[in-house]
Design a protein around this motif. Structure first.
Motif, PDB file in Angstrom:
ATOM      1  N   GLY A  99      -3.956  -2.636 -15.464  1.00 18.34           N
ATOM      2  CA  GLY A  99      -4.090  -2.715 -14.022  1.00 18.34           C
ATOM      3  C   GLY A  99      -4.455  -4.119 -13.578  1.00 18.34           C
ATOM      4  O   GLY A  99      -5.009  -4.910 -14.358  1.00 18.34           O
ATOM      5  N   TYR A 119       1.444 -11.793  -7.281  1.00 21.15           N
ATOM      6  CA  TYR A 119       2.041 -10.487  -7.588  1.00 21.15           C
ATOM      7  C   TYR A 119       3.314 -10.652  -8.415  1.00 21.15           C
ATOM      8  O   TYR A 119       3.520  -9.935  -9.410  1.00 21.15           O
ATOM      9  N   ALA A 123       3.774  -8.966 -11.923  1.00 19.89           N
ATOM     10  CA  ALA A 123       4.736  -7.859 -11.927  1.00 19.89           C
ATOM     11  C   ALA A 123       5.856  -8.094 -12.927  1.00 19.89           C
ATOM     12  O   ALA A 123       6.491  -7.132 -13.390  1.00 19.89           O
ATOM     13  N   ALA A 129      -0.379  -0.554 -12.455  1.00 21.56           N
ATOM     14  CA  ALA A 129      -1.266  -0.324 -11.310  1.00 21.56           C
ATOM     15  C   ALA A 129      -1.733  -1.646 -10.712  1.00 21.56           C
ATOM     16  O   ALA A 129      -2.160  -2.549 -11.427  1.00 21.56           O
ATOM     17  N   PHE A 130      -1.627  -1.734  -9.380  1.00 17.05           N
ATOM     18  CA  PHE A 130      -2.098  -2.906  -8.628  1.00 17.05           C
ATOM     19  C   PHE A 130      -2.954  -2.430  -7.455  1.00 17.05           C
ATOM     20  O   PHE A 130      -2.681  -1.392  -6.864  1.00 17.05           O
ATOM     21  N   VAL A 131      -3.959  -3.234  -7.106  1.00 19.60           N
ATOM     22  CA  VAL A 131      -4.709  -3.039  -5.859  1.00 19.60           C
ATOM     23  C   VAL A 131      -4.895  -4.415  -5.228  1.00 19.60           C
ATOM     24  O   VAL A 131      -5.279  -5.379  -5.911  1.00 19.60           O
ATOM     25  N   ALA A 154       0.186  -5.205   1.732  1.00 14.65           N
ATOM     26  CA  ALA A 154       0.003  -4.210   0.678  1.00 14.65           C
ATOM     27  C   ALA A 154       1.147  -3.199   0.683  1.00 14.65           C
ATOM     28  O   ALA A 154       1.682  -2.840  -0.374  1.00 14.65           O
ATOM     29  N   VAL A 159       1.341  -1.457  -2.878  1.00 14.97           N
ATOM     30  CA  VAL A 159       0.042  -1.347  -3.542  1.00 14.97           C
ATOM     31  C   VAL A 159      -1.008  -0.870  -2.539  1.00 14.97           C
ATOM     32  O   VAL A 159      -0.798  -0.923  -1.323  1.00 14.97           O
ATOM     33  N   LEU A 179      -8.158   1.381  -8.431  1.00 11.98           N
ATOM     34  CA  LEU A 179      -7.303   0.866  -9.501  1.00 11.98           C
ATOM     35  C   LEU A 179      -7.286   1.821 -10.696  1.00 11.98           C
ATOM     36  O   LEU A 179      -6.222   2.103 -11.259  1.00 11.98           O
ATOM     37  N   GLY A 182      -5.059   4.668 -10.077  1.00 15.37           N
ATOM     38  CA  GLY A 182      -3.651   4.308 -10.264  1.00 15.37           C
ATOM     39  C   GLY A 182      -3.255   4.293 -11.733  1.00 15.37           C
ATOM     40  O   GLY A 182      -2.148   4.700 -12.100  1.00 15.37           O
TER      41      GLY A 182
END
Length: 214
Positions: A99, A119, A123, A129-131, A154, A159, A179, A182
């Motif tokens: 995450g 990101y 990515a 999982a991202f927050v 977001a 996210v 997070l 997720g």
């Protein structure tokens, strides 16, 4: 701060996990302060003063949290330097993360505008999982990024978004709970595959199709 190893810390390996989490963002957005507040508790440093200096390369924290319905998860928290000269070091940690917290300073618009690049970098290694975290929300008068703008970004990135303040201990737990939720969802959907670590403890590793990290 605790230096993290892969050895169990008084945990029964069965039913427990280690989640490797990285925190990304520009320098001075408060990554170390947020992690220290979460790992060591609020008030870890002098009130009204910075609790930690700039991160050099990568530093580590950890905390074990409940993992419903009956397990636990040890979060290995990787605090990355935001300065450009350390980017090649921090990129090497992306691929083993379950995450990512993407963090910006609500009083520093440039740090918000740099989030899409952070990101894209992470990515590319497909952490599940991202927050997005907007930090220093206690500094209302100095704010340069609105909640609406942050929520829109977001949503564009797909996210969750949480506003936090390490100084006020506001939503710090929520950011990590979101997070971790997720990551659990990714495990349940088979996007993320648990595998045995070098000590036999289940780890949350790469996306399932990419195999074991050990």
């Amino acid at each position: 701060m605790e230096i993290v190893t892969d050895s169990p810390q008084d945990l029964n390996p069965e039913g427990h996990f280690q989640f490797r989490i990285i925190v990304l963002g520009d320098a001075a957005v408060g990554k170390s302060s947020l992690l220290r507040c979460f790992a060591d508790g609020p008030g870890a440093g002098p009130v009204g003063q910075p609790t930690v200096g700039p991160t050099v390369g990568v530093e580590f924290y950890s905390r074990t949290i409940p993992m419903p319905p009956s397990g636990k998860a040890k979060l290995q928290l990787w605090d990355t330097a935001g300065q450009e000269r350390f980017r090649s070091i921090t990129r090497s940690f992306y691929r083993s993360a379950a995450g990512v917290l993407l963090m910006f300073d609500l009083t520093n618009r440039a740090s918000f505008e740099h989030i899409p690049e952070w990101y894209r970098q992470a990515a590319g290694y497909r952490p599940p999982a991202f927050v997005l975290v907007g930090h220093k929300c206690d500094l209302v008068a100095e704010r340069t990024v609105s909640a609406e703008e942050a929520r829109y970004l977001a949503a564009t990135l797909g996210v969750a978004f949480v506003e936090t303040s390490a100084h006020s201990n506001l939503n710090v737990e929520l950011a990590f709970q979101t997070l971790t939720g997720g990551i659990q969802q990714a495990l349940g959907q088979g996007i993320l595959a648990p595998h045995q670590g070098c000590d036999g403890q289940p780890l949350a590793g790469r996306v399932a199709r990419e195999g074991c990290l050990c």
